[in-house]
Each structure stands twice: as C-alpha cells, then as structure tokens.
Write a protein that holds these residues in place. Structure first.
Motif, mmCIF file in Angstrom:
data_model
loop_
_atom_site.group_PDB
_atom_site.id
_atom_site.type_symbol
_atom_site.label_atom_id
_atom_site.label_comp_id
_atom_site.label_asym_id
_atom_site.label_seq_id
_atom_site.Cartn_x
_atom_site.Cartn_y
_atom_site.Cartn_z
ATOM 1 N N ASP A 1 2.363 9.771 -8.442
ATOM 2 C CA ASP A 1 3.805 9.747 -8.220
ATOM 3 C C ASP A 1 4.502 9.047 -9.393
ATOM 4 N N VAL A 2 5.387 9.764 -10.094
ATOM 5 C CA VAL A 2 6.072 9.213 -11.259
ATOM 6 C C VAL A 2 6.958 8.039 -10.866
ATOM 7 N N ASN A 3 7.639 8.139 -9.736
ATOM 8 C CA ASN A 3 8.517 7.057 -9.294
ATOM 9 C C ASN A 3 7.737 5.781 -9.026
ATOM 10 N N ALA A 4 6.537 5.931 -8.466
ATOM 11 C CA ALA A 4 5.705 4.753 -8.223
ATOM 12 C C ALA A 4 5.291 4.110 -9.541
ATOM 13 N N SER A 5 5.012 4.929 -10.552
ATOM 14 C CA SER A 5 4.661 4.396 -11.872
ATOM 15 C C SER A 5 5.822 3.601 -12.459
ATOM 16 N N LEU A 6 7.028 4.131 -12.322
ATOM 17 C CA LEU A 6 8.206 3.425 -12.821
ATOM 18 C C LEU A 6 8.425 2.122 -12.059
ATOM 19 N N ASN B 1 0.831 -1.216 0.000
ATOM 20 C CA ASN B 1 0.000 0.000 0.000
ATOM 21 C C ASN B 1 0.854 1.250 0.000
ATOM 22 N N SER B 2 1.869 1.259 0.871
ATOM 23 C CA SER B 2 2.663 2.458 1.082
ATOM 24 C C SER B 2 3.533 2.803 -0.114
ATOM 25 N N ILE B 3 4.064 1.779 -0.779
ATOM 26 C CA ILE B 3 5.024 2.015 -1.849
ATOM 27 C C ILE B 3 4.355 2.145 -3.217
ATOM 28 N N LEU B 4 3.250 1.427 -3.415
ATOM 29 C CA LEU B 4 2.651 1.412 -4.749
ATOM 30 C C LEU B 4 1.268 2.056 -4.812
ATOM 31 N N ILE B 5 0.317 1.548 -4.026
ATOM 32 C CA ILE B 5 -1.071 1.944 -4.233
ATOM 33 C C ILE B 5 -1.285 3.432 -3.978
ATOM 34 N N ARG B 6 -0.900 3.899 -2.799
ATOM 35 C CA ARG B 6 -1.164 5.307 -2.486
ATOM 36 C C ARG B 6 -0.333 6.269 -3.336
ATOM 37 N N PRO B 7 0.975 6.025 -3.536
ATOM 38 C CA PRO B 7 1.713 6.934 -4.421
ATOM 39 C C PRO B 7 1.147 6.987 -5.841
ATOM 40 N N LEU B 8 0.662 5.849 -6.350
ATOM 41 C CA LEU B 8 0.076 5.855 -7.685
ATOM 42 C C LEU B 8 -1.205 6.678 -7.714
ATOM 43 N N ASN B 9 -1.994 6.578 -6.660
ATOM 44 C CA ASN B 9 -3.204 7.400 -6.577
ATOM 45 C C ASN B 9 -2.873 8.890 -6.606
ATOM 46 N N GLN B 10 -1.684 9.224 -6.094
ATOM 47 C CA GLN B 10 -1.268 10.621 -6.048
ATOM 48 C C GLN B 10 -0.522 11.050 -7.299
ATOM 49 N N ALA C 1 -17.325 2.548 -18.318
ATOM 50 C CA ALA C 1 -16.265 3.305 -18.972
ATOM 51 C C ALA C 1 -15.316 3.911 -17.945
ATOM 52 N N GLU C 2 -15.874 4.391 -16.833
ATOM 53 C CA GLU C 2 -15.034 4.984 -15.794
ATOM 54 C C GLU C 2 -14.153 3.936 -15.141
ATOM 55 N N LYS C 3 -14.700 2.724 -14.929
ATOM 56 C CA LYS C 3 -13.885 1.668 -14.325
ATOM 57 C C LYS C 3 -12.689 1.357 -15.222
ATOM 58 N N ARG C 4 -12.923 1.310 -16.541
ATOM 59 C CA ARG C 4 -11.822 1.034 -17.456
ATOM 60 C C ARG C 4 -10.787 2.160 -17.399
ATOM 61 N N LYS C 5 -11.282 3.396 -17.393
ATOM 62 C CA LYS C 5 -10.376 4.543 -17.412
ATOM 63 C C LYS C 5 -9.569 4.624 -16.122
ATOM 64 N N LEU C 6 -10.222 4.396 -14.995
ATOM 65 C CA LEU C 6 -9.523 4.454 -13.718
ATOM 66 C C LEU C 6 -8.471 3.365 -13.620
ATOM 67 N N MET C 7 -8.795 2.190 -14.152
ATOM 68 C CA MET C 7 -7.834 1.104 -14.114
ATOM 69 C C MET C 7 -6.601 1.443 -14.932
ATOM 70 N N MET C 8 -6.796 2.211 -16.022
ATOM 71 C CA MET C 8 -5.675 2.524 -16.889
ATOM 72 C C MET C 8 -4.814 3.640 -16.323
ATOM 73 N N THR C 9 -5.424 4.609 -15.648
ATOM 74 C CA THR C 9 -4.697 5.814 -15.290
ATOM 75 C C THR C 9 -4.201 5.814 -13.861
ATOM 76 N N ALA C 10 -5.078 6.014 -12.907
ATOM 77 C CA ALA C 10 -4.620 6.329 -11.552
ATOM 78 C C ALA C 10 -4.816 5.219 -10.548
ATOM 79 N N PHE C 11 -5.342 4.069 -10.940
ATOM 80 C CA PHE C 11 -5.587 2.990 -9.997
ATOM 81 C C PHE C 11 -6.394 3.452 -8.804
ATOM 82 N N GLN C 12 -7.372 4.307 -9.036
ATOM 83 C CA GLN C 12 -8.161 4.788 -7.901
ATOM 84 C C GLN C 12 -8.885 3.619 -7.256
#
Length: 903
Positions: free
Chosen positions: A522-527, A511-520, A869-880
């Motif tokens: 965070d470029v490093n989390a994406s990498l 959660n701390s390293i991936l999920i929450r930074p991706l929601n925010q 459509a929103e579920k697909r978009k969220l899955m692709m972009t921010a992992f909300q």
C-alpha cells in the motif's frame, strides 16, 4: 480489529458478503455500571482457561500481524446512545469479543483508540462471527464508514481468515454449514496451488543450472547468492599474499540492500541540511558538525510544539483543522480531538550507525538542557548490565533502597534492564503495583529516560518493555542502531515507549494501519511510515558524505573452501540423517508418537551440520540421551549429566532461532525447564510465580530454581574438547592461510569471530603451535580480563590477533586497533555480524578494513548466507513478517526454511 484466543496464525482474506440481519434492540448497561470490559486474550492451547491470564504478561493488545489482503463487509454499531465513546468518519476502531456480557454471550464490543466504548455490533452479525473469533478462525478489524447517529453507526469490517491449508479447508466446511460464502477461500487455494507449481518449476530450473558452474570467477551481479573462489588443501599455495587470496575470493557487500530505516527515513540531502546547535560550554569534548546537528534535533524533539492555527504542518502526525482551530486530527488513525489539545511525546529514537557517537550526543543533550522549571534534573539511563558508566550506578543486589528525593541529588542514574524489570514486577506479586511508588525507580518522575541499546525492548510483551513503558518521565529516548531487527512490530514497541498518541500506541491499530498495508504494498502506508520515521527517528550512516567520518575503505569477501574427503563423508552422513528425520516429521511417522521430539532432533542435526563445517570435533555428544529419558518420565533430575544435556538442548533452540512459546517472540534470556521446554526467562518466571507448572506440558512442581540457563552466552558451548596440534580442519587451514598472508603485511591486526568458544579453543591451539601472539575475549571472561585483552591488542605490536565470540560483540567493544575481521561461521541474524564488523570499522579507524567470511562449498553455510540476504531484502522492501510461529504438536512451522537448508 479483534484479538483472538490463539497464538500466531497466518491469515488471508475471507470475503463474507451478504446483508446483516436487522440489529437487535439496544441493550442498556447494568444498573450503575457500564458493560464489563472484554476478558484478557486467553491462551487455550495448553491448560485450563482460568489459568490463561496468568500466562500472558502483556496488555490486551492484539497480534495477528501476518495478514494478507481483505475485503470490506458493511454492518452497523448499535446501542451507541448508552456509551460515551465517539469516533469520526474513517477512524479506526477496535472490535473485541465480550463473552462476559450478561445480555449476549456473542457480544462484539466496539471501542475507539482511547478504549472508550462506542457500542456493539448488531446481534445477528455478532452471532455469526463470535464462534469464529473465539476459535481464532477469523480476525476482525473495523473503521467507521459513516457518522455516529442517535441509535446506530455504520461500520466497515475487514475480515481475515487463515491461509494454512488444513485449517483453511476446515474453515470452509464450517462456513458452508453456517451458510456463509466461501468463494474467496476457494480462490485462495487455487492461487496457492498455482504459486507452488511455479515455485517447483523455478527450483527445478535452478538445479539444472547449478551443475558445472563452480569456480567460474566472481559474479558481481549476484553478490547475495553466488560466491566464487575455492581454497583446496594441499595445492601448494601456502605462501599466497593477501592480494592473491582476495583474487580467489568474491567481493561481497552484505549491506548493499539497505535497511528499512534508510528507505523510510529522511534522505541524505535533507539530513545534510539540518541546523546545528552550539557545542555546550560545559562539554569537554568538541562535537563534530553532524553531532551538533543531532543535538539540535534532540533539543527540538524534547520540546515539541503543536501546529499553529492555519498551518498545514503535521506534528507527530497531528494536524490542526483549517476550518476549526480547536480540532486536531491524527492523520494515521483519523482520531480527532475537539476543544482539547493532544498530548505530544517528548523524545524519540536516535538511530545513528554504531560508532558515530550516540552516547556523546546524549551526554551533550543532558549538559545542554538547563530547564529551570523542570521538577527534576535527573536522567535515568537503562543499559545492558555489561556497560560500566559513572555517576550513580543503581544495579545489583548491593544497591540501597532509594526514594525520589535520593535520586534527585544526581544528574544521571544508571541501571540495567534486569533491575528495571525486577522492580516493576516484584517477585511473588501477580500484577505490578501501581505507579508512582514509595521508593525505587518507579517513585521518581525523571527528567528523561534513555534506553541504551533500545532494541532490547523490541518485544513489547516482555517485562523489560512493560517496565520501561511505565516509567514516569518528561522525555523518553531510545538509542539503537537497529530499531527494526525482525519486523515492523519491533518499531511498535519503541513507539509505545516514546509515548506517541493518537492510536498507534495500540498494537491492533498499528497492525491495521501500518504492518498489514505495507505487506500488501500500500503506497499510502509507505508514505505514513515515512512520516512517522521522520517524526520520531534520526538515522545517519557512516557512509553519508556530510557525516564525513573519513573512515577508510571497507572491503568484504566471501572465501570458499572445499571439504577434505573425510570431512565430506561426515557432513554427508549427518545431512542424510537430517533429511530422513525431515521426511519422518513431515509424514507424521514418529515411532514414539511425539512429533515435537523428532523436530528437536531435526533442529539439532541442523546445528551439527553447521558445526561440522568448522570442525568435526565440535559436534560433541548428541542430546538423544536426555530425550530418551524424557520419554519414560515427565521431568529429569538435575544431575550434572542431565544439566549438561539440557544445556545442549537449550543451545539447539537458541541456534535454531526458536520463539518463546509464551510471548511468541524471539527468545530473550532463554532458559530450559527440567521437562525440556525452552522459554524466555522473564516469561516463564511470571508463569511460575502464579502457576508453578509448565504451561506446555503442565508438569509440576516447577520452580525458578530449577530453570537451567545456557552454559555461557548466545548458546556458546562450555565443553572442553580434547585438542592437540593435529586437531585441524579445512576451515582452520584456510584461516591460517589468511593469517600467514596478513603477517607479511606489517601493521595488520586481525579479529577472528566465532559463535562457538570451543572452536576458538581449536584455533587457539593452532596459534600456539605456529607461534602467534594473540588476545581473547569471550562470554566466560570477567570484565577486567576482557579489558586486559583489549589493551594488549591496542598497545602490544606483537599481539596481532584477537579471538572473540559473537556473544560479546554487542557489549560496547572498541576494536579499532585491528583492521581485519574473519567471520569463521555465519550467524542467522545478519545484524549480529554487522555489529561485529562495526566494532572494527568505526570512528577512530585509520586503516582500510578487510572482512573475510569463511564458507564451506556445497554446505548448509551457503543457505545461511542466502537467508541472511533475504532478511535484509525483506526488511528493506515489504516488511514481511517472519514465517516462524509457535511450535506445537504436529505443527509444520518453519519446515520451508529447514527444507531449503538441507538442499
């Protein structure tokens, strides 16, 4: 990171600035023992705390995945000289409440990723934070900001607080009373008000633009929201061709937004250049080039090698130090090992598109792998119970007791998820016995374990997931076309199963390293996620050029239909009632004082609105009778009438995407109790074995035999409707128009999917009336009956139609004999519909494939498609993370979605 005593909450930043008091004197552990482990996270909303451990199935890993941004607060870890745990600078650590500590009831214990204790947070700071953590008002995460000294160590804490308006106001008052700063809460409230005002302005502007624009023609730039083309009854166009129908429907590509796996996995160019393995000589089927590439990747991942000295490579996120070849550091968690090699996972996730031959690729791996040194040759395949595979099938009540040496006589052993979970959690035992065992699946150290449809274990708390993770095996594989269905937490369960090391196997760290930074953002989390996916997952799509399946074109259309006047009247009456219930629920004006019952009524109304879009007769009897009965007594007797009513209530929960109140995840194998509470079967059975009472209302005695299961799969109704040839609807007539046009095109065969078998019954009556020859598969049919239907569709030229329920689209059907799909109604989860379409458009399809989605104008079906459509978009972009949370008395969870559906 800290676990809480509560279920799901949504948190935002709380900035607790200021200096901590001087740390207390270091506290030695009790004589001859270390300080006791933190108590398991308790669930205290319902019942006594002493029963909480019996409710929770999972380990002590924390949740709290829906986090916003944070601000650091620096303090110290004290007492480090009394503990063996070590962490390096920048490493993520776990902060746990330790109320059982005999020296300080406010103790906050700090552990490294291997669960070794480093020390405690200073006494003064712990006294400030303990009650907030106990109540779930604050979550705390940490990472070392300096080196571990002789007596203490600096640590940076990330402090998260609730973003729920009412709870946030209470939290602010408490913090002010404790002289803790609350400026950030005030700032967040101002931000929330501003965002809400902007949202209201957008809604008002959209409503102004909405009028007078229907039927204006296709809007290709709004493929996920705008659907043009209308079929009105009685317009004299009964002889339309397929081409003419396509012109009046909008071209639609629901998958154009992509998926997370594509975005963060390897690029198509990289995948195309992957090396190929030789086709195993013992394999009778010739592998295609991309399948030989998969085999080479599978063999490599089963035999991972650590990076060599001086190399800059990372293997499974482990890097070797350039300055000291004996030090390995995990680039995700900064966890380091000195003079010790990290354990590498053998296996991964094979996530090729459905229909590309994942099963064949795994068979080729089994055949190609001929390790002479391997202690076992047997591969265990865990699959849904519907899959029929040869070799040894170890499943069902008739299976014989077997030991490791018995399994070792086979190359492949097939079992089901149910059998696996049952053997790991023997009935009547509070905790699973240790592994290895004297007999059964957990007596064997398997050469490899393969999870077919691996996304089944996406909820890491379920018995199936825990059982799979605790199997002994040299290599572990998960086969799934959808490794992420709802959110990134689905991927965590697979990471844990595979056996990845270094910290990501702990949910709090993940959660701390991936999920929450991706929601925010965070470029490093994406990498980091990209690196992780490239390490453990191989994902190719049918559309990739190098795959070259030579599949014909797939064309998808949304076909819009007008209600007939009497249908519109029924729909609007139900809609008005639903809106009234929503207002009542929001205002808390429920007459009987049970908001949850009002909520149930509301969910049922949403279901009925969707059903009336198909046919008014689907609405059937309402569940008000059983709710009225429950108002006067805690439980109902299981009479045939009450059982049917409970099944109707269970169907409402399934249709409404409710979460299991125990594991707080999507319902799996849902059941309903005689006190009308819905749970996942594995979760509630575990509670019954230890408590024999309902964890929601404490009703007892509660027994496994009293649980009521769905009438059939996926909430399909088993009702027998009074059907005659005059029983039709606007949607049925629109469907018949498509079938009439298709009949003119020789060789066209159509599969009609619906989630309601009762609607298939209505369509079937119309097909009989119009003289069509058809086949059918649904959840109530036996396997041999389904097989006969598939043979008829494939071999009988006069059988041009297949009626199929969405419930059976995930059990390995091959429907390439058809080349047209009609989705009569929309399912909440787009992945279910994608699976249905992929049963037709897959390897072996020779004809262009057309997909029709039937949607009623100005109805709830519009919003269902928008949510998809929103579920697909969220899955692709921010992992909300999904906004849904456990439903409790007075909660307003998911009301935003409900309001949108009733617009």
């Amino acid at each position: 990171m800290a676990t809480t005593a509560h279920g799901k909450r949504k948190y935002s930043v709380i900035d607790l600035t200021g200096d901590d008091d001087a740390p207390s004197a270091s506290r030695p552990p009790p004589p001859g023992d270390a300080v006791t482990q933190s108590q398991r996270d308790s669930w205290v909303e319902q019942g006594n705390e002493e029963d909480a451990d019996d409710i929770v199935i999972s380990s002590q890993d924390g949740d709290g995945t829906a986090m916003a941004s944070y601000q650091l607060y620096d303090t110290k870890i004290v007492g480090v000289r009394y503990y063996t745990g070590y962490a390096s600078v920048g490493e993520y650590v776990v902060v746990r409440r330790e109320p059982s500590n005999p020296y300080d009831s406010n103790a906050l214990r700090v552990e490294n990723v291997q669960r070794d204790q480093i020390g405690h947070i200073g006494r003064a700071m712990a006294s400030k934070l303990a009650k907030y953590m106990d109540s779930g008002a604050l979550l705390v995460e940490g990472s070392l900001s300096g080196r571990v000294g002789e007596f203490d160590c600096p640590i940076s804490l990330k402090l998260f607080g609730t973003s729920e308006p009412v709870e946030r106001a209470n939290l602010r008052s408490q913090m002010k009373a404790d002289r803790l700063p609350s400026e950030v809460i005030d700032h967040k409230e101002r931000e929330a008000k501003k965002l809400k005002a902007e949202e209201l302005k957008k809604i008002a502007a959209a409503n102004k633009l909405k009028g007078g624009k229907r039927g204006a023609g296709p809007q290709s730039s709004q493929s996920s929201q705008g659907y043009a083309g209308t079929l009105s009854q009685g317009d004299g166009n009964s002889g339309q061709s397929l081409e003419e129908l396509m012109e009046t429907s909008q071209r639609f590509n629901p998958r154009e937004l992509g998926e997370v796996t594509e975005k963060f996995g390897s690029s198509e160019d990289v995948l195309a250049q992957m090396p190929m393995a030789k086709c195993p000589s013992k394999l009778r089927t010739q592998l295609l080039p991309y399948q030989r590439q998969a085999l080479a990747w599978l063999l490599e991942k089963e035999n991972p090698q650590l990076p060599t000295a001086g190399s800059d490579d990372a293997v499974q996120l482990w890097k070797r130090s350039k300055h000291n070849a004996n030090i390995f550091t995990n680039i995700a968690t900064n966890f380091s090992l000195k003079n010790q090699e990290p354990t590498l996972a053998s296996g991964g996730i094979l996530s090729d598109d459905m229909g590309m031959g994942k099963t064949l690729e795994m068979i080729s791996l089994i055949v190609a792998d001929a390790k002479a040194s391997s202690p076992s040759k047997a591969t265990l395949i865990v699959a849904p119970a519907e899959h029929a595979l040869r070799v040894l099938t170890y499943h069902g009540s008739g299976k014989k007791p077997m030991k490791a040496e018995d399994f070792g006589e086979y190359d492949v052993v097939i079992t089901s998820y149910g059998t696996l979970a049952t053997e790991y959690y023997p009935r009547g035992k509070k905790d699973p016995p240790p592994v290895p065992r004297s007999q059964g699946l957990f007596s064997m150290n398997w050469r490899r374990v393969i999870l077919d449809e691996g996304h089944i274990i996406r909820n890491s708390n379920t018995k199936s997931a825990l059982a799979a993770t605790n199997l002994m095996a040299q290599s572990r594989w998960a086969l799934t076309g959808t490794p992420i269905i709802n959110n990134l937490k689905d991927l965590y369960s697979l990471v844990r199963f595979i056996g990845l090391t270094g910290g990501l196997e702990r949910l709090e760290i993940f959660n701390s390293i991936l999920i929450r930074p991706l929601n925010q953002g965070d470029v490093n989390a994406s990498l980091l996620l990209q690196a992780l996916m490239a390490t453990i997952c191989l994902r190719r799509k049918k559309e990739m050029k190098f795959v070259d399946l030579k599949l014909p074109e797939l064309s998808e259309y949304v076909h819009r239909i007008d209600f007939l006047p009497h249908e519109k009247e029924k729909y609007e009456a139900l809609q008005a009632e639903a809106k009234g219930l929503l207002r009542t629920y929001q205002r808390g004006q429920n007459k009987n004082g049970k908001p949850q019952d009002t909520y149930r009524h509301l969910l049922e109304m949403l279901l009925r609105l969707r059903q009336v879009c198909n046919h008014w007769k689907l609405c059937g009897e309402r569940v008000t009778s059983v709710l009225s009965l429950l108002e006067s007594q805690k439980v109902v007797d299981l009479t045939p009438e009450n059982r049917k009513a409970l099944q109707a209530m269970l169907q409402v929960s399934i249709e409404s995407r409710e979460d299991c109140p125990i594991c707080l995840e999507e319902l799996q194998n849902p059941v309903i109790t005689t006190c009308a509470h819905v749970f996942g079967n594995e979760c509630i059975e575990r509670v019954i074995e230890t408590q024999h009472r309902c964890p929601m209302c404490r009703a007892e005695p509660l027994e496994i035999d009293s649980l009521v299961r769905p009438a059939v799969e996926l909430g399909e109704t088993a009702d027998q409707l009074d059907i005659d040839i005059d029983t039709s609807s606007s949607k049925v007539e629109a469907l018949l128009e498509i079938l009439k046009a298709s009949h003119k095109k020789k060789g066209t065969k159509t599969v009609i999917f619906s989630q309601w078998t009762s609607f298939l019954n209505i369509i079937q009556a119309q097909l009989d009336n119009h003289g069509y020859k058809y086949a059918r598969v649904d959840g109530k049919m036996r396997a041999n009956q389904r097989d006969a239907s598939l043979v008829a569709l494939e071999t009988d030229p006069d059988c041009t139609i297949m009626l199929a329920s969405l419930a059976v689209c995930s059990v390995g059907l091959n429907l390439v004999a058809a080349n047209q799909v009609v989705l009569a109604d929309s399912w909440w989860a787009p992945a279910i519909e994608d699976q249905a379409v992929d049963r037709v458009h897959r390897l072996g399809q020779k004809k262009p494939t057309t997909v029709w989605r039937l949607v009623m104008n100005d109805s709830i079906e519009d919003q269902v498609l928008n949510i998809q459509a929103e579920k697909r978009k969220l899955m692709m972009t921010a992992f909300q993370e999904k906004t849904g949370k456990r439903m409790k008395e007075g909660s307003t969870a998911r009301l935003g979605d409900i309001q949108r559906l009733l617009q």
